[in-house]
Write a protein that holds these residues in place. Structure first.
Motif: not given
Ligand SMILES: Nc1ncnc2c1ncn2[C@@H]1O[C@H](COP(=O)(O)OP(=O)(O)O)[C@@H](O)[C@H]1O
Ligand SMILES: [Mg+2]
Length: 230
Positions: A32, A36-37
């Motif tokens: 989180g 990845t973003t």
């Protein structure tokens, strides 16, 4: 050369600046954190709300779910397709052998293990000869030997690589530089040893890899505990 300047995306990425031109850069952080973003922003599949992204032309990426990168009914055909797309000639079996996957040539890529699928997806990405390689959680599902294989492939690549991972043992073993991400921000960016041997990880609640504890006890900065046995 990759350049990110003051990147913002929703409340997921907050004012991230980063450059990378050679070697292996690891983006580490808890689930989180936005790793990845950030890779998707670098790959161009997400457009940031603010900031500047400059990347090399050819970017190759292996994403978190390797099975999404397959299209064909056998592993061999998958490799043949990658060569065709890249406009290159190559022996699929020879390539598979380099990754320890030749015994899977006639199997469906959807019926191989997660570790095998991940190595295959990385192999397919590299056929394309990208100028920058993005790997998202590349060690998920890999056993000890597969991780060793992946490490030696990455060392031999000779091109810039960015790895997003929370596998701290692997990152300490393979990386040149580390960016620590937390809640969308990069808290620290430094040489891998300066990050791992500085208590920064402890301060943000990450466990220290056993190699760091061994290294500290011996007064040496080591990458993996096996180094002390040789
Ligand atoms: N498409 C999306 N839309 C909105 N929020 C998202 C989207 N993708 C991921 N998120 C959220 O953004 C945060 C960062 O996710 P991610 O980049 O996947 O982190 P990491 O890879 O570090 O685990 C998480 O809180 C996640 O729930
Ligand atoms: Mg992720």
């Amino acid at each position: 050369m990759l350049v990110l300047e003051n990147i913002w995306y929703k409340d997921i990425i907050r004012n991230v600046s980063l450059t990378h031109s050679k070697g292996i850069l690891a983006i580490i952080g808890p689930n989180g954190a936005g790793k990845t973003t950030l890779l998707k922003i670098i790959a161009g599949s997400i457009k940031p709300d603010k900031g500047v992204v400059k990347t090399p032309k050819r970017i190759g990426a292996s994403w978190q779910n390797p099975y999404y990168s397959f299209y064909r009914s056998t592993v061999r055909e998958e490799v043949e397709l990658a060569y065709k797309i890249a406009g290159k000639k190559g022996d699929p079996l020879e390539l598979l052998r380099a990754y320890g996957l030749e015994r899977l040539a006639d199997k469906s890529p959807y019926r191989i293990s997660m570790g095998e699928a991940r190595l295959l997806s990385i192999a397919l990405t590299l056929i394309w000869d990208p100028d920058l390689v993005l790997l998202d959680e590349p060690t998920t599902g890999l056993d000890y030997f597969e991780k060793g294989k992946l490490a030696s492939i990455l060392w031999g690549l000779g091109k810039p690589v960015i790895i997003a991972s929370h596998d701290l043992d692997f990152i300490l073993r393979v990386s040149d530089y580390v960016a620590v991400m937390h809640k969308g921000e990069i808290l620290v960016y430094d040489h891998v040893f300066n990050v791992f041997y500085s208590r920064i990880l402890e301060k943000i609640g990450f466990p220290l890899p056993p190699a760091v504890l061994v290294g500290e006890a011996l007064g040496r900065r080591i990458r993996c505990a096996e180094e002390c046995l040789s």
